[in-house]
Design a protein around this motif. Structure first.
Motif, PDB file in Angstrom:
ATOM      1  N   ARG A   3       0.313  -1.394   0.167  1.00 30.50           N
ATOM      2  CA  ARG A   3       0.393  -0.330   0.199  1.00 30.50           C
ATOM      3  C   ARG A   3       0.452   0.917  -0.480  1.00 30.50           C
ATOM      4  O   ARG A   3       0.516   2.047  -0.339  1.00 30.50           O
ATOM      5  N   ALA A   6       1.736   2.379  -3.624  1.00 33.69           N
ATOM      6  CA  ALA A   6       0.714   2.832  -4.235  1.00 33.69           C
ATOM      7  C   ALA A   6       0.969   3.836  -3.735  1.00 33.69           C
ATOM      8  O   ALA A   6       0.492   4.439  -4.790  1.00 33.69           O
ATOM      9  N   LEU A   7       0.941   3.710  -2.718  1.00 35.32           N
ATOM     10  CA  LEU A   7       0.301   5.447  -2.556  1.00 35.32           C
ATOM     11  C   LEU A   7       0.861   6.238  -2.553  1.00 35.32           C
ATOM     12  O   LEU A   7       0.993   7.798  -3.568  1.00 35.32           O
ATOM     13  N   CYS A  10       1.187   6.940  -6.746  1.00 34.94           N
ATOM     14  CA  CYS A  10       0.068   8.050  -7.104  1.00 34.94           C
ATOM     15  C   CYS A  10       0.398   9.186  -6.907  1.00 34.94           C
ATOM     16  O   CYS A  10      -0.251   9.851  -7.626  1.00 34.94           O
TER      17      CYS A  10
ATOM     18  N   ILE B  36     -10.122  -2.152   7.136  1.00 38.10           N
ATOM     19  CA  ILE B  36      -8.476  -1.994   5.843  1.00 38.10           C
ATOM     20  C   ILE B  36      -7.819  -2.984   6.160  1.00 38.10           C
ATOM     21  O   ILE B  36      -6.966  -3.971   4.624  1.00 38.10           O
ATOM     22  N   ARG B  42      -8.997  -4.303   1.760  1.00 39.47           N
ATOM     23  CA  ARG B  42      -8.242  -4.993   0.824  1.00 39.47           C
ATOM     24  C   ARG B  42      -8.246  -5.192  -0.616  1.00 39.47           C
ATOM     25  O   ARG B  42      -7.768  -4.337  -1.650  1.00 39.47           O
ATOM     26  N   VAL B  49      -7.237   2.216  -5.966  1.00 40.01           N
ATOM     27  CA  VAL B  49      -5.577   2.825  -6.175  1.00 40.01           C
ATOM     28  C   VAL B  49      -5.206   2.312  -8.045  1.00 40.01           C
ATOM     29  O   VAL B  49      -4.620   3.291  -8.291  1.00 40.01           O
ATOM     30  N   LEU B  52      -7.280   4.879  -9.417  1.00 38.37           N
ATOM     31  CA  LEU B  52      -6.551   5.990  -9.221  1.00 38.37           C
ATOM     32  C   LEU B  52      -5.438   6.448 -10.203  1.00 38.37           C
ATOM     33  O   LEU B  52      -4.968   7.410 -11.087  1.00 38.37           O
TER      34      LEU B  52
END
Lengths: 164, 511
Positions: A3, A6-7, A10, B36, B42, B49, B52
Motif C-alpha cells: 500500500r 502504491a500511494l 499515486c 482496512i 484490501r 488505487v 487512481l
C-alpha cells in the motif's frame, strides 16, 4: 504492490500531472529568419498609415533624377492591392541636386505642405534613399529641401514623414 | 472474521436461529466499518488505487499531449506573426540603421505582435518598444543563438511566475520575394517577448477539470469494489458459518454451490469434506453403540449365571468348616471372586446405563448428615472415618446415587490412602460440598489426571485390588447427573488426596 508504495506512485503521478505548468526550455529553432531589409532602391508610396517604402531591387539608378521616374511609374498591381497609391502628380519637371547629403528638389508645380503631407513624404524619402545609394551617405544624415510652387520647405528628413 | 470467531463459542451451544442472528450482527458491523486489513478493505484499496493510477496516468498523458499541442500552436503562431511583422516592416528599415528608425521599427513590430515587448538591435544601437520593460527575459543563450544562426530562435522562459516565449532572429537582406536563397545578414537583430499566460490558463483549466473528475472516479471505483467484495465475501461468510456449525456437530450442514468459480469449487470441497466427515463419524458412532450394547448385553447375560454361582458359592462357603482345608480354601476363594465378579458386572451394567443415557434421578428431600452416616454404617466404616457432619443440612438429591458417590470416595480413600480418613460436609449458598481426605502420600499429577478413567488403577502392581476400577467413574457420572462435580485438590504437604464432591442443594428431578 504494498500500500505505501502504491500511494507513493499515486502521489508521484498526481504531482507530475498537476505540478508542471509550462516549463522553461532551451533555445530551439523556429524556422527561417525574416528577410526584407533592402539594400537596393526603394520607392515610397502613400498608404493609410503614412508613406511606405517598397523595394525596387532590379532598378539601377545613376543619378537622383532617376528616382523620380521610378516614383512616377507608380505602385505595381500587387502593391496597389496592398493599399499603396501614388500621390505625386505626373507632369512636373522634377530635378534634384545634392551636396554632402543636402539634397534640393526642384518641383515647380508641387505645393509642399506640412510633414503630414504624404506626397512631399514620397518625394523626400524616395530621393533621400537614392542619395544614400548613390553617395553612400548615412540615412539619418540626409537632409532634403523641397523648392516648390509655394517656396522652400524643409530641410526634411525622411523619418519625419514616417513617424506619425 | 476475528469477531465472528470470537462469537462462535457462544453460538456453538445456542440453537440455530440465535447463531444466525449472531452472524448477521457481525456482518452488519463489518459493513458499517470496513476494516482496512480485511478482504473487503484490501479489495477496496486495491481497486481504488488501480482506478487512481489509471485515471491519473491517462489524464497525465492526455494533459501532456494537449499542453504540447497548445504550446506548439501558440509558438508557431507567434513565430509566424513575428516573421510576418518583421518582413512587412523591414523594407522601410535602412542599413546602416539610425536609432530613430530602429525605434520606430521596434514599435511597429510590437504593435503587430499584440503589444509584446520588442527589442531591435543594430550593432551598438538598441531600440526597445517599451523602454521600461525588463529585458532579462532575453537570455544570453538566446542572444548567442541569434548571433550565430540566421534562423528564428525561440525559447520558453519563466519570470515572475509567468511563462513567456522569447523569439529572436537576425533580419536578412533582400526582398521577401527571394525566400529560397540564403539571406545575407544585415546586422539587424529583432527580439520579441510574447506572453504565454493565456496558454497556461488553458492548460491549468484542463488540470482543474481532471482534478474534479478524479473524486467521482475514486468514489465510483470504491462503490464497485464494495459490490465486488460483496459478491466474493457473501459465499465466504456462508462457508465460515457452515464450518462453525459443522464444528458444533451439525454434520448434515451443506453450502450452496453456485457458479463455476473458485468459491464454488471451495464450497464443493467443503460439502465433500462434510459428507466424508458425516459418514465416518456415523460409522464411529455406530461402532461405539455396538460396542456399548455388547458390553451391556454381556453384562446382562452374565447376571443370571452369576446369581446362580453366588448362590452356590455362598452355600459352599457356609459349609467350608466341614470340608477339607484345601477344599475349604478353594470354596472361599471361589466365593470371594464370584462376589467380585458380581460387583464388576453390576458396575458394568451401571456404566452401560449411563452411556445409554438410560438413568433418571429419583430426588427426595433428605437430611445429609443422616444419609452419610447411614452410608458409612452400612459398610462398617463408621469407626474408620472421622466424619464431620453438621446437623440440619437438608438437600434434594437421589439418595441411592449420593450413597454410591460417598461410598466410592470413602472406599477409595480407605483402600489407597492412609488413615486417618476424614469426611467433611458443608453447605454454602446453593452448594453442598462433601470433602473426603486421607493422610496418605497423595496423588501424583499423572494419577490425578486419570483417576476418573474407567479401569484405571493407580498402582499397576496391585492389579488385583478389590475395586472394579469403575468406582470413581461411576461416582463422577452420578455427580454429573446431579449437576455437580468431583474435584481433586492440588497436592499440598502434610495432606493426602482430597476429593471434594460439589452438588447443588436443589436438584431438579428431571435430569
Amino acid at each position: 504492490m504494498t500500500r505505501p508504495r502504491a500511494l507513493a506512485v499515486c502521489c508521484l503521478l498526481a504531482v507530475s500531472a498537476t505540478g508542471c505548468g509550462i516549463r522553461p526550455t532551451g533555445v530551439t529553432d523556429g524556422g527561417a529568419a525574416p528577410t526584407g531589409i533592402s539594400q537596393g532602391m526603394r520607392v515610397y508610396f502613400a498608404s493609410d498609415s503614412g508613406p511606405r517604402g517598397v523595394s525596387r531591387p532590379d532598378a539601377r539608378i545613376t543619378d537622383l533624377n532617376a528616382a523620380f521616374k521610378l516614383l512616377l511609374a507608380g505602385p505595381t498591381a500587387e502593391e496597389r492591392a496592398a493599399g499603396l497609391a501614388n500621390l505625386v502628380t505626373r507632369d512636373q519637371a522634377f530635378s534634384a541636386t545634392s551636396r554632402r547629403g543636402n539634397v534640393t528638389i526642384n518641383a515647380p508645380g508641387h505645393y509642399a505642405g506640412s510633414p503630414q503631407d504624404q506626397s512631399t513624404g514620397q518625394l523626400v524619402c524616395t530621393v533621400a534613399r537614392a542619395e544614400v545609394l548613390l553617395h553612400g551617405t548615412r540615412p539619418d544624415k540626409v537632409q532634403v529641401t523641397v523648392v516648390g510652387a509655394d517656396g522652400r520647405a524643409g530641410p526634411y528628413q525622411c523619418q519625419q514623414f514616417l513617424s506619425r | 472474521m476475528t469477531r465472528a470467531t470470537r462469537t462462535s463459542p457462544g453460538d456453538s451451544t445456542t440453537p440455530e436461529p440465535a447463531a444466525k442472528t449472531g452472524g448477521r450482527r457481525a456482518a452488519s458491523a463489518r459493513v458499517r466499518l470496513p476494516r482496512i486489513g480485511g478482504l473487503r478493505g484490501r479489495l477496496i484499496v486495491t481497486v481504488v488505487v488501480v482506478a487512481l493510477i489509471s485515471a491519473v496516468t491517462a489524464t497525465a498523458l492526455a494533459y501532456r499531449e494537449s499542453r504540447e499541442a497548445v504550446l506548439k500552436r501558440a509558438q508557431s503562431a507567434a513565430v509566424d506573426d513575428f516573421r510576418n511583422s518583421v518582413e512587412r516592416l523591414s523594407p522601410e528599415l535602412d542599413v546602416p540603421a539610425d536609432p530613430r528608425s530602429l525605434a520606430r521599427f521596434a514599435d511597429e513590430v510590437s504593435s503587430g505582435l499584440r503589444g509584446s515587448l520588442v527589442v531591435a538591435r543594430y550593432r551598438e544601437i538598441t531600440a526597445v518598444s517599451a523602454p521600461s520593460a525588463d529585458r532579462t527575459r532575453l537570455t544570453p543563450a538566446l542572444r548567442a543563438a541569434v548571433r550565430s544562426h540566421s534562423r528564428v530562435s525561440i525559447q520558453r522562459v519563466e519570470q515572475g511566475g509567468q511563462p513567456w516565449l522569447a523569439l529572436g532572429a537576425p533580419v536578412g537582406l533582400d526582398a521577401p520575394a527571394r525566400h529560397g536563397s540564403a539571406a545575407r545578414p544585415s546586422g539587424v537583430e529583432v527580439y520579441a517577448v510574447v506572453s504565454l499566460a493565456e496558454e497556461e490558463r488553458d492548460t491549468a483549466e484542463l488540470v482543474r477539470s481532471v482534478q474534479g473528475g478524479l473524486v467521482p472516479v475514486v468514489l465510483l471505483s470504491a462503490v464497485l469494489a464494495l459490490l465486488a467484495a460483496r459478491t466474493a465475501l457473501r459465499p465466504v461468510r456462508r462457508l465460515a458459518r457452515a464450518t462453525r456449525r459443522l464444528a458444533t456437530g451439525e454434520l448434515t450442514i451443506r453450502v450452496e454451490e453456485k457458479g463455476r468459480d473458485e468459491l464454488a469449487e471451495l464450497a464443493h470441497t467443503f460439502n465433500e469434506t462434510a459428507g466424508a466427515l458425516e459418514h465416518s463419524v456415523g460409522e464411529l458412532r455406530e461402532q461405539e453403540a455396538l460396542a456399548r450394547r455388547f458390553v451391556a448385553d454381556v453384562s446382562h447375560e452374565l447376571r443370571t449365571p452369576l446369581a446362580a454361582m453366588t448362590m452356590v458359592s455362598s452355600v459352599l462357603e457356609e459349609d467350608a468348616d466341614q470340608l477339607t482345608p484345601d477344599t475349604a480354601h478353594a470354596a472361599r476363594t471361589v466365593s470371594a471372586e464370584t462376589a467380585k465378579l458380581a460387583r464388576l458386572v453390576d458396575d458394568l451394567i451401571e456404566i452401560s446405563r449411563f452411556d445409554a443415557r438410560a438413568v433418571a434421578l429419583t430426588v427426595h428431600e433428605l437430611d445429609l448428615a443422616e444419609a452419610v452416616r447411614a452410608t458409612l454404617a452400612a459398610r462398617g466404616w463408621s469407626d474408620r472415618v472421622e466424619a464431620d457432619l453438621p446437623p440440619g443440612i437438608r438437600a434434594r438429591a437421589d439418595r441411592r446415587r449420593l450413597d454410591v458417590i460417598v461410598a466410592n470416595l470413602v472406599g477409595n480413600a480407605l483402600r489407597h490412602g492412609a488413615p486417618p480418613v476424614t469426611l467433611t460436609v458443608r453447605a454454602a449458598e446453593d452448594w453442598l460440598t462433601v470433602a473426603v481426605a486421607d493422610h496418605g502420600p497423595g496423588l501424583a499429577p499423572e494419577t490425578a489426571r486419570h483417576v476418573f478413567d474407567r479401569f484405571y488403577k493407580a498402582d499397576s502392581a496391585r492389579a488385583r485390588s478389590e475395586g472394579s476400577g469403575l468406582g470413581m467413574a461411576i461416582a463422577l457420572e452420578n455427580a454429573r447427573l446431579h449437576g455437580g462435580t468431583i474435584e481433586i485438590a492440588p497436592p499440598a504437604p502434610g495432606v493426602g488426596a482430597v476429593f471434594t464432591l460439589r452438588l447443588p442443594l436443589r436438584t431438579d428431578s428431571a435430569s
